[in-house]
Design a protein around this motif. Structure first.
Motif, PDB file in Angstrom:
ATOM      1  N   GLN A 161       0.607  -1.224   0.005  1.00  0.00           N
ATOM      2  CA  GLN A 161       0.114  -0.068  -0.061  1.00  0.00           C
ATOM      3  C   GLN A 161       0.720   1.033   0.091  1.00  0.00           C
ATOM      4  O   GLN A 161       2.128   1.339   0.525  1.00  0.00           O
ATOM      5  CB  GLN A 161      -0.990  -0.057   1.295  1.00  0.00           C
ATOM      6  N   ASN A 213       0.530   5.532   1.003  1.00  0.00           N
ATOM      7  CA  ASN A 213      -0.122   6.791   1.633  1.00  0.00           C
ATOM      8  C   ASN A 213      -0.424   7.695   0.563  1.00  0.00           C
ATOM      9  O   ASN A 213      -0.043   7.470  -0.655  1.00  0.00           O
ATOM     10  CB  ASN A 213       0.574   7.175   2.777  1.00  0.00           C
ATOM     11  N   TYR A 217       4.218  -0.687   5.038  1.00  0.00           N
ATOM     12  CA  TYR A 217       3.921  -1.830   5.281  1.00  0.00           C
ATOM     13  C   TYR A 217       3.112  -2.248   6.352  1.00  0.00           C
ATOM     14  O   TYR A 217       2.766  -1.410   7.537  1.00  0.00           O
ATOM     15  CB  TYR A 217       5.388  -2.369   5.382  1.00  0.00           C
ATOM     16  N   THR A 218       2.676  -3.599   6.356  1.00  0.00           N
ATOM     17  CA  THR A 218       1.785  -3.882   7.469  1.00  0.00           C
ATOM     18  C   THR A 218       2.566  -5.297   7.957  1.00  0.00           C
ATOM     19  O   THR A 218       3.561  -5.851   7.705  1.00  0.00           O
ATOM     20  CB  THR A 218       0.606  -4.518   7.089  1.00  0.00           C
ATOM     21  N   ALA A 219       2.031  -5.596   9.509  1.00  0.00           N
ATOM     22  CA  ALA A 219       2.383  -6.691  10.162  1.00  0.00           C
ATOM     23  C   ALA A 219       2.316  -8.089   9.217  1.00  0.00           C
ATOM     24  O   ALA A 219       3.306  -8.742   9.321  1.00  0.00           O
ATOM     25  CB  ALA A 219       1.598  -7.008  11.233  1.00  0.00           C
ATOM     26  N   LYS A 220       1.564  -8.167   8.402  1.00  0.00           N
ATOM     27  CA  LYS A 220       1.472  -9.124   7.389  1.00  0.00           C
ATOM     28  C   LYS A 220       2.465  -9.287   6.331  1.00  0.00           C
ATOM     29  O   LYS A 220       3.118 -10.409   6.028  1.00  0.00           O
ATOM     30  CB  LYS A 220      -0.131  -9.220   6.646  1.00  0.00           C
ATOM     31  N   ASP A 221       2.775  -7.956   5.902  1.00  0.00           N
ATOM     32  CA  ASP A 221       4.054  -7.904   5.110  1.00  0.00           C
ATOM     33  C   ASP A 221       5.288  -8.425   5.687  1.00  0.00           C
ATOM     34  O   ASP A 221       6.129  -9.169   5.279  1.00  0.00           O
ATOM     35  CB  ASP A 221       4.201  -6.257   4.610  1.00  0.00           C
TER      36      ASP A 221
END
Length: 118
Positions: A30, A32, A39-43
């Motif tokens: 993603q 902004n 980045y996310t925790a899933k990444d």
């Protein structure tokens, strides 16, 4: 999280992260409103798995194949499983080979310790 924070947590340089994105290992990152990656925790979970595959000697092309299958969704679960099982078999064979090398080294060291060098 931004790239700097993600890079620190992942233990990879921002250059490597951009490369992984370019070659298809990091998909759907993603951005902004300013266009910066988010980045996310899933990444992070995914990149840690990629690092593990790399650490176990899986070729980058195979990791890319796995990533592509993952992107295609649940219909590829059996293909992903088969790819991982094949890698597991190769890894086990490599471990056995390394164990044999270790045993040969230990035997040679024992000879040195017994002053029976050949």
């Amino acid at each position: 999280m931004n790239m700097k924070a993600f890079s620190t947590l992942a233990g990879l340089s921002s250059y490597t992260l951009r490369y992984y994105e370019k070659v298809g290992l990091l998909n759907n990152i993603q951005r902004n409103s300013s266009g910066h990656r988010v980045y996310t925790a899933k990444d992070l979970e995914w990149i840690n798995f990629v690092k593990r595959l790399k650490d176990t000697g899986m070729a980058l092309t195979k990791i890319q194949q796995y990533a592509q299958l993952r992107t295609l969704g649940p219909g590829t679960v059996l293909d992903r499983q088969q790819l991982l099982e094949c890698h597991k078999d190769q890894l086990q064979a490599h471990i056995e080979l390394q164990k044999n090398h270790l045993l040969a080294l230990e035997n040679k060291i024992s000879l040195y310790k017994a002053n029976k060098v050949s």
